[in-house]
Enzyme design. Structure first.
Site, short mmCIF file in Angstrom:
data_model
loop_
_atom_site.label_atom_id
_atom_site.label_comp_id
_atom_site.label_asym_id
_atom_site.label_seq_id
_atom_site.Cartn_x
_atom_site.Cartn_y
_atom_site.Cartn_z
N TYR A 66 6.22 -9.10 7.13
CA TYR A 66 4.96 -8.69 7.76
C TYR A 66 4.75 -9.44 9.08
CZ TYR A 66 3.92 -6.54 3.26
OH TYR A 66 3.97 -5.76 2.13
N ASP A 70 9.12 1.18 -0.49
CA ASP A 70 8.21 0.26 0.19
C ASP A 70 8.93 -0.32 1.42
OD1 ASP A 70 5.52 -1.39 -0.19
OD2 ASP A 70 7.09 -2.90 0.08
N HIS A 78 2.58 3.52 -6.64
CA HIS A 78 3.42 3.00 -5.56
C HIS A 78 4.84 2.67 -6.01
CE1 HIS A 78 4.26 1.30 -1.67
NE2 HIS A 78 4.54 0.12 -2.17
#
Length: 320
Positions: free
Chosen positions: A233, A104, A296
């Site tokens: 982010y 990730d 994931h």
């Protein structure tokens, strides 16, 4: 013997902050980089396995996570900052080169470590996230907004405090269940709905994780909060600006890309087509690709398979 009795913990001063690392074993260094929302503990299976097979496995809490420092400024979470933290860790352990594994966000950071300092990386195993060429014209968040809309997780996470307030409506164990056990095709909520509300809470746990293991994550996020992790982010567009000098650069480090066939956006989001394309192979010329049956967080879900793939790859490179 409990995992915690086998794993050594220390805090290392690097790049002006303190980074907590969990480590196990002796031998060549393997750096394990977690994603969102995780901590070092997501590598518990690989730490043990790599140590048993003659490697020094090191899993840091990345800056902003767990027991590592969490700078307040979102601009302190660029890929340059985090790669700088990792170079400091390699120097601390006296290693010129390391094998690197990332999942990730950890994969994204690993790609950039390979981009900036290929001399320090012996081989790289990214999980889930491929190396995506930088757009020369459009910033990252703008590009994601055009494709997925305002309710994608990346767009929702941009506003300071918004996701934190939404997450706070749930206990941390529920937040962990929603993210770590998600099986959605896309992280995009319906209009006016927060991502955390959109994600279901599984009533039954899958066989690969226990309530006790989820509580390790939950307890740590209860202490540290989510702002540091969300700042990754919030620095995405700044990353885009700072990465301009590497426009068009290739990843020259030997790489083994691993993904789950049910990962977010893999089938329906075009990721499968991209990782099997000539474009991916042209920008990562020394590339192997492995697709496993999974989602994931595949290093936890299919821990033994992923551990075997990592070990096979780094052993092969050790012989070169």
């Amino acid at each position: 013997m409990m995992m915690s009795e086998l794993v050594n913990h220390q805090r290392v001063k690097t790049n002006g902050i303190w980074i907590h690392v969990a480590e196990q074993g002796t031998g060549p260094l393997v750096l394990l980089l977690h994603g969102f929302p995780e901590i070092w503990y997501s590598w518990r299976h690989q730490l043990n396995y790599l140590a048993q097979n003659g490697y020094h496995a090191v899993a840091p809490d990345l800056r902003g996570y767990g027991d590592s420092d969490s700078p307040l400024d979102p601009n302190s979470y660029t890929v340059q900052h985090i790669v700088g933290d990792l170079i400091g860790l390699l120097d601390h352990f006296g290693e010129q080169q390391a094998f690197v594994v990332g999942s990730d966000w950890g994969a994204n950071i690993g790609w950039n470590l390979c981009l900036f300092r290929p001399d320090r990386v012996k081989g790289f195993v990214p999980l889930g996230v491929p190396y995506l060429p930088r757009s020369p014209t459009a910033k990252t968040v703008e590009t994601i907004r055009k494709i997925y809309g305002d309710e994608s997780h990346v767009c929702q996470f941009q506003e300071a405090g918004r996701a934190e307030r939404a997450f706070a409506r749930y206990d941390c164990l529920t937040v962990m269940k929603k993210f770590l056990l998600m099986t959605t095709d896309f992280l995009v909520a319906p209009p006016g709905v927060e991502i955390i509300d959109f994600l279901p809470t599984p009533s039954v746990l899958p066989s690969w994780i226990t309530e006790e293991e989820l509580m390790v994550f939950a307890d740590k996020f209860q202490e540290s909060g989510f702002t540091g992790p969300l700042n990754y982010y919030r620095a995405m567009d700044l990353n885009w600006e700072l990465l301009a000098p590497w426009q068009g650069s290739k990843i020259i480090v030997p790489t083994k890309y691993i993904a789950g066939d049910k990962d977010i956006g893999f089938e329906k989001g075009g990721m499968k087509d991209f990782v099997e394309s000539d474009v991916f192979k042209s920008i990562v010329p020394n590339l192997e690709t492995v697709i496993l049956d999974g989602h994931h967080f595949i290093h936890q879900e299919k821990a033994q398979q992923v551990s075997d793939e990592i070990l096979c790859f780094i052993r092969k490179l050790s012989l070169d």
